[in-house]
Design a protein around this motif. Structure first.
Motif, mmCIF file in Angstrom:
data_model
loop_
_atom_site.group_PDB
_atom_site.id
_atom_site.type_symbol
_atom_site.label_atom_id
_atom_site.label_comp_id
_atom_site.label_asym_id
_atom_site.label_seq_id
_atom_site.Cartn_x
_atom_site.Cartn_y
_atom_site.Cartn_z
ATOM 1 N N LEU A 132 0.852 -1.189 0.000
ATOM 2 C CA LEU A 132 0.000 0.000 0.000
ATOM 3 C C LEU A 132 0.890 1.243 0.000
ATOM 4 O O LEU A 132 1.575 1.536 0.991
ATOM 5 N N ALA A 143 -6.029 1.197 8.835
ATOM 6 C CA ALA A 143 -5.514 2.566 8.914
ATOM 7 C C ALA A 143 -4.012 2.548 9.139
ATOM 8 O O ALA A 143 -3.470 1.611 9.726
ATOM 9 N N ARG A 151 -3.973 7.581 6.836
ATOM 10 C CA ARG A 151 -4.653 7.040 5.659
ATOM 11 C C ARG A 151 -5.531 5.868 6.073
ATOM 12 O O ARG A 151 -5.128 5.059 6.918
ATOM 13 N N TRP A 192 -7.263 2.651 4.426
ATOM 14 C CA TRP A 192 -7.088 1.853 3.215
ATOM 15 C C TRP A 192 -8.233 0.866 3.016
ATOM 16 O O TRP A 192 -8.705 0.241 3.967
ATOM 17 N N THR A 193 -8.661 0.721 1.763
ATOM 18 C CA THR A 193 -9.394 -0.456 1.330
ATOM 19 C C THR A 193 -8.324 -1.392 0.782
ATOM 20 O O THR A 193 -7.785 -1.177 -0.306
ATOM 21 N N SER A 250 -6.946 4.509 -0.847
ATOM 22 C CA SER A 250 -7.044 5.102 0.486
ATOM 23 C C SER A 250 -7.658 6.489 0.432
ATOM 24 O O SER A 250 -7.692 7.137 -0.617
#
Length: 468
Positions: free
Chosen positions: A175, A196, A205, A207-208, A214
């Motif tokens: 990521l 997170a 951030r 995040w998915t 994000s």
């Protein structure tokens, strides 16, 4: 005595929110009784600064993992302040250690030496070692995806590994988005694909993970160190920074914003933790050498008022989604509360259940214990709380006197019996209770057993002349 230096971490014991462990630059770990704000144990004997603590996920265990600035992970029995083992898994500072929520034999640690190690208890043997050739700062297990861990890296990325695949040392996701080192990561306890991260770029951030996308939460003015998710509202996230403030965020896409900010700490904030059974209470730790307990209830007034006003509990609960509002509950705690509310016989019991869930104010437990005890046929238990009704005191003291008077039937000396001095002390204490209760006859009987005929004869006429 509390800590004398920076407190890097604070963690509630998962099965008992009245116990908290804190880790400090002073080289010690303190175990606190948060109901009294007092330390009850000090774990001394670490070889350096203590950066992190992690409790066993097993409900009836009091074991604790700690990590230090010299590459070691320590395993403690907190009931005895006893060091059970020391694992030298790294060559430099271990910034984070985390017990696996799905397998209590596993834990993960990450280090400045560039390695992230998954180790197995009780030996502490490494079963997986990820060598990333850069300092690693934060690691955490996903509570909803077995074996998934996230690692915060020096290069500003978060690497996600599947530890169930022990044949691969490669991340399943990388990521990228932060522009400085990532110091901490935290998976959502309610949404399996959400995590997170916080960074020295002053941002958080969310995040998915599966899409590596994000949203950015901006507002802090210095390095961000601490993260904690709400256990009930999927969109609520807390962050703490070197700017001495804690921010509460609404993380919903297209609606992300800072809900509130608190500046009560006087220095860098390193630790944040949500209470395991009171989801709107959280703790923070700081370089100002304090740990503070906070309440979010003022930030969710509508939700609390709706519950108190009698809105059906199932109307306040919903399955967790990333877009759920702050007016709905989605955690296991609110789900388990349904049965308690249904079993509440009186309105007072229902209100006590609700206030215990939403509020953590000092004295709240005692207040509701009194309220329940004042109901018709209500009673209080001094064993379980500190409230005893005045009307119950004579009964309580009479029971104590009878227990003490049992000494007159015991022989002096020998196995299972008591000495003469101890027997005399017990009967004297029983006599003192009896006279205060106005039980003159029982007082006189105790005096006779103690061979104190003068005292017995002096008060016997107040029973009746025949007794005298």
């Amino acid at each position: 005595m509390g800590h004398t230096e920076t407190i890097f971490d604070c963690k509630y014991r998962p099965s008992n929110g009245d116990l908290m462990a804190t880790a400090s630059f002073d080289g010690s770990v303190k175990i606190w009784d948060t109901s009294k704000n007092e330390p009850v144990q000090s774990l001394d004997g670490h070889d350096a600064v203590v950066y992190c603590v992690s409790w066993s996920p097993v409900a009836n265990e009091y074991r604790l993992l700690t990590s230090t600035g010299k590459g070691a992970v320590f395993l403690w029995d907190t009931t005895k302040a006893q060091l059970l083992n020391k694992f030298q898994l790294h060559k430099d500072s271990v910034f984070r250690v985390a017990w696996c929520p799905h397998d209590p034999k596993l834990f993960v640690s990450c280090s400045k030496d560039g390695t992230c190690v998954v180790a197995q208890l009780p030996e502490g043997a490494a079963v997986i070692k990820y060598n990333l050739n850069m300092p690693l700062y934060g690691c955490s297990w996903s509570p909803l995806q077995t074996g998934m861990i996230s690692v915060g890296c020096q290069d500003g990325s978060v690497r996600v590994f599947d530890t169930t695949n022990r044949k691969s040392d490669q991340p399943v996701y990388i990521l990228k988005g932060h522009t400085a080192r990532v110091f901490n990561t935290a998976w959502s306890p309610l949404l399996p694909d959400v995590m997170a991260s916080c960074s020295d770029d002053h941002t958080v951030r969310v995040w998915t993970v599966s899409t590596c996308s994000s949203i950015i939460l901006e507002g802090h003015t210095d390095n961000v160190r601490a993260l904690a998710w709400s256990r009930e509202i999927p969109s609520i996230l807390l962050s703490g920074s070197w700017d001495s403030c804690i921010r509460m965020w609404d993380t919903r896409k297209d609606k992300s914003r800072c809900i509130c900010v608190t500046y009560d700490h006087h220095a860098d904030i390193y630790g944040l933790e949500s209470h395991p059974t009171r989801p709107f209470i959280f703790a923070s730790s700081s370089r100002d050498t304090t740990t503070r307990i906070w309440s979010m209830e003022e930030d969710i007034p509508a939700l609390k008022l709706r519950a108190i006003a009698g809105v059906p509990w199932n109307k306040l609960c919903s399955a967790p989604t990333s877009e759920i509002s702050g007016q709905m509950l989605s955690g296991q705690l609110s789900s388990s509360l349904t049965d308690k509310l249904l079993k509440a016989i009186t309105e007072t019991e229902r209100m006590r259940t609700l206030f215990s869930f939403f509020s953590g104010a000092d004295g709240a437990k005692e207040l509701w214990d009194m309220a329940v005890a004042l109901q018709p046929n209500g009673t209080s238990s001094p064993v379980e709380n500190r409230i005893v009704l005045a009307r119950e005191l004579p009964k309580k003291w009479e029971v104590k006197a009878k227990v003490l008077e049992f000494a007159r039937n015991q022989h002096e000396g020998g196995a299972g019996n008591i000495g003469a001095a101890k027997k005399q002390d017990r009967l004297l204490e029983a006599a003192d209770i009896r006279i205060k209760l106005g039980h003159v006859k029982e007082f006189c009987e105790n005096m006779v057993d103690l061979n104190k005929w003068g005292e017995a004869l002096a008060l016997a006429p107040s029973v009746n002349q025949q007794y005298w």
